[in-house]
Design a protein around this motif. Structure first.
Motif, PDB file in Angstrom:
ATOM      1  N   VAL A 348       0.840  -1.208   0.000  1.00 32.27           N
ATOM      2  CA  VAL A 348       0.000   0.000   0.000  1.00 32.27           C
ATOM      3  C   VAL A 348       0.871   1.252   0.000  1.00 32.27           C
ATOM      4  N   LYS A 349       1.983   1.231   0.737  1.00 31.94           N
ATOM      5  CA  LYS A 349       2.909   2.374   0.709  1.00 31.94           C
ATOM      6  C   LYS A 349       3.418   2.606  -0.702  1.00 31.94           C
ATOM      7  N   MET A 350       3.698   1.524  -1.414  1.00 28.08           N
ATOM      8  CA  MET A 350       4.144   1.647  -2.800  1.00 28.08           C
ATOM      9  C   MET A 350       3.045   2.237  -3.674  1.00 28.08           C
ATOM     10  N   MET A 351       1.800   1.881  -3.405  1.00 27.36           N
ATOM     11  CA  MET A 351       0.685   2.441  -4.179  1.00 27.36           C
ATOM     12  C   MET A 351       0.600   3.946  -3.996  1.00 27.36           C
ATOM     13  N   PHE A 352       0.818   4.417  -2.763  1.00 26.25           N
ATOM     14  CA  PHE A 352       0.811   5.859  -2.523  1.00 26.25           C
ATOM     15  C   PHE A 352       1.974   6.555  -3.237  1.00 26.25           C
ATOM     16  N   ASP A 353       3.032   5.780  -3.483  1.00 27.15           N
ATOM     17  CA  ASP A 353       4.176   6.331  -4.208  1.00 27.15           C
ATOM     18  C   ASP A 353       4.028   6.182  -5.721  1.00 27.15           C
ATOM     19  N   GLY A 354       2.878   5.682  -6.164  1.00 30.10           N
ATOM     20  CA  GLY A 354       2.621   5.552  -7.587  1.00 30.10           C
ATOM     21  C   GLY A 354       3.128   4.268  -8.187  1.00 30.10           C
ATOM     22  N   ILE A 355       3.469   3.286  -7.347  1.00 32.88           N
ATOM     23  CA  ILE A 355       3.963   1.995  -7.834  1.00 32.88           C
ATOM     24  C   ILE A 355       2.916   0.930  -7.525  1.00 32.88           C
ATOM     25  N   PHE A 356       2.381   0.322  -8.581  1.00 31.30           N
ATOM     26  CA  PHE A 356       1.286  -0.647  -8.416  1.00 31.30           C
ATOM     27  C   PHE A 356       1.749  -2.017  -8.874  1.00 31.30           C
ATOM     28  N   LEU A 357       1.484  -3.011  -8.038  1.00 26.81           N
ATOM     29  CA  LEU A 357       1.837  -4.376  -8.385  1.00 26.81           C
ATOM     30  C   LEU A 357       0.687  -4.994  -9.179  1.00 26.81           C
ATOM     31  N   SER A 358       0.991  -5.669 -10.247  1.00 25.51           N
ATOM     32  CA  SER A 358      -0.010  -6.374 -11.020  1.00 25.51           C
ATOM     33  C   SER A 358       0.446  -7.807 -11.209  1.00 25.51           C
ATOM     34  N   SER A 359      -0.410  -8.619 -11.791  1.00 28.77           N
ATOM     35  CA  SER A 359      -0.043 -10.016 -12.030  1.00 28.77           C
ATOM     36  C   SER A 359       1.129 -10.127 -12.987  1.00 28.77           C
ATOM     37  N   GLY A 360       1.359  -9.083 -13.746  1.00 27.21           N
ATOM     38  CA  GLY A 360       2.471  -9.122 -14.690  1.00 27.21           C
ATOM     39  C   GLY A 360       3.717  -8.435 -14.202  1.00 27.21           C
ATOM     40  N   GLY A 361       3.707  -7.916 -12.975  1.00 26.79           N
ATOM     41  CA  GLY A 361       4.890  -7.257 -12.451  1.00 26.79           C
ATOM     42  C   GLY A 361       4.541  -5.903 -11.865  1.00 26.79           C
TER      43      GLY A 361
END
Length: 364
Positions: A348-361
């Motif tokens: 979630v911290k990464m999401m706030f930093d604009g980094i989103f995890l997906s099934s492809g990376g």
């Protein structure tokens, strides 16, 4: 009305006016209220005689033999001018205790609870099994009631509920609704479910799925075209299928898993989050039985379900990480609460930093 009940009702009135969610009453200790999740003790200390008189007056007659034999029972208590309380009576160290939870008289709307619109679509499904999951106190019953009230306001259906005890009382609008309480209207969930299938139901709502018989009956009902809605105690939507299978013997699980793959509609798991304005709002993990989910269940690849949920926002699904991120982005909860309620605070911290995890990376 006895003096004990009169004073008891005054205590409950004060509880309602102070925004209490739960009331704890036991012989020899101050009456205690849970207000905004904190325990606050009052001045009144009941004794055992007062507790015995009170319980004798408020416990429904049909439950008294069981209370005498088992020393504990559950029922609903309606306090005039305040509302309905879900009530548990029990003994601890030989002393009577009562714990009560206030259930609001009016069924809240899905909008009032801040529930996502996809739950309306799920509720309107013509058949299948919808499960509300979560820990005790996570608001499962309230959300399920709101989904039923949405149907009551918008579609013509016949609804039969089996509850222990009845919490929300519905006023018929578009739907025909029969609410049945365990020990009062039916003796067991299993017997009530069997009868419900003979009552021309469109929807059967069961207060809680507790054993293999309940789930097997629900699967059979869904197979015949009925919608079954219920709650269960699990901490995530993705783990719920595995938890259901644990109710069954090892040699039955493959058959039940394939049946679930065909009848499950959705599993919604809920966690309550304190909001920035001092209220509470649910964060929900939503798993919908799409073809991808169905295949994972059929192939016994239950470990893939969490990743499928995370990657399926386009199908209306969301993980807890995505749910709390959205709530924080909307300004409804703080980032600190989002981290606390997430499955993975670092993600979630990464999401706030604009980094989103997906099934492809990683997607930046």
């Amino acid at each position: 009305m006895s003096d004990a009940v009169s004073y008891f009702n005054e205590v409950l009135k004060a509880a309602g006016e102070s925004g209490t969610s739960d009331v704890h009453i036991k012989a020899g200790s101050p009456v205690t209220f849970r207000i905004s999740r904190k325990l606050v003790s009052g001045e009144f200390i009941p004794d055992q005689a007062w507790m015995s008189e009170l319980i004798d007056n408020i416990c429904p007659k049909h439950l008294k033999p069981g209370l005498d034999a088992e020393r504990e029972t559950d029922f609903s208590y309606l306090c005039p001018g305040v509302g309905r309380f879900r009530t548990n009576v029990f003994q601890a160290l030989g002393r009577w205790c009562i714990v009560m939870r206030l259930v609001k008289n009016q069924v809240p709307s899905m909008e009032q609870l801040g529930l996502p619109d996809i739950l309306k679509t799920i509720a309107e499904s013509p058949r299948g099994i919808i499960l509300m999951a979560g820990t005790t106190g996570s608001g499962k019953s309230t959300t399920l009631a709101a989904m039923l009230e949405h149907l009551n306001s918008n579609v013509r259906k016949h609804v039969v509920t089996l509850e222990d005890p009845i919490e929300f009382t519905f006023e018929e609008n578009q739907c025909i609704i029969e609410q049945r309480e365990l020990s009062l209207d039916t003796m067991t969930f299993q017997r009530g479910m069997k009868s419900a299938l003979r009552q021309d139901p469109d929807i059967i709502m069961v207060g809680e799925m507790r054993d293999a018989i309940s789930f097997q009956t629900a699967i059979s009902a869904a197979d015949t075209g009925t919608m079954v809605m219920s709650t269960m105690h699990t901490t995530s939507s993705s783990s719920s299928v595995g938890r259901i299978l644990e109710f069954f013997k090892q040699d039955e699980r493959d058959t039940v898993r394939r049946q679930l793959a065909g009848t499950l509609k959705a599993v919604i798991c809920q966690r309550m989050c304190p909001t920035v304005d001092g209220r509470m709002t649910p964060a929900q993990e939503i798993m919908i039985n799409t073809q991808t989910v169905k295949k994972a269940i059929e192939d016994n690849q239950l470990g893939k379900l969490a990743a499928i949920i995370e990657a399926s926002e386009g199908d209306g699904m969301q993980s807890f990480n995505q749910a709390v991120y959205k709530l924080a982005q909307e300004g409804r909860i703080s980032r600190e609460v989002a981290y606390e309620k997430a499955n993975n605070a670092q993600a979630v911290k990464m999401m706030f930093d604009g980094i989103f995890l997906s099934s492809g990376g990683i997607v930046g």
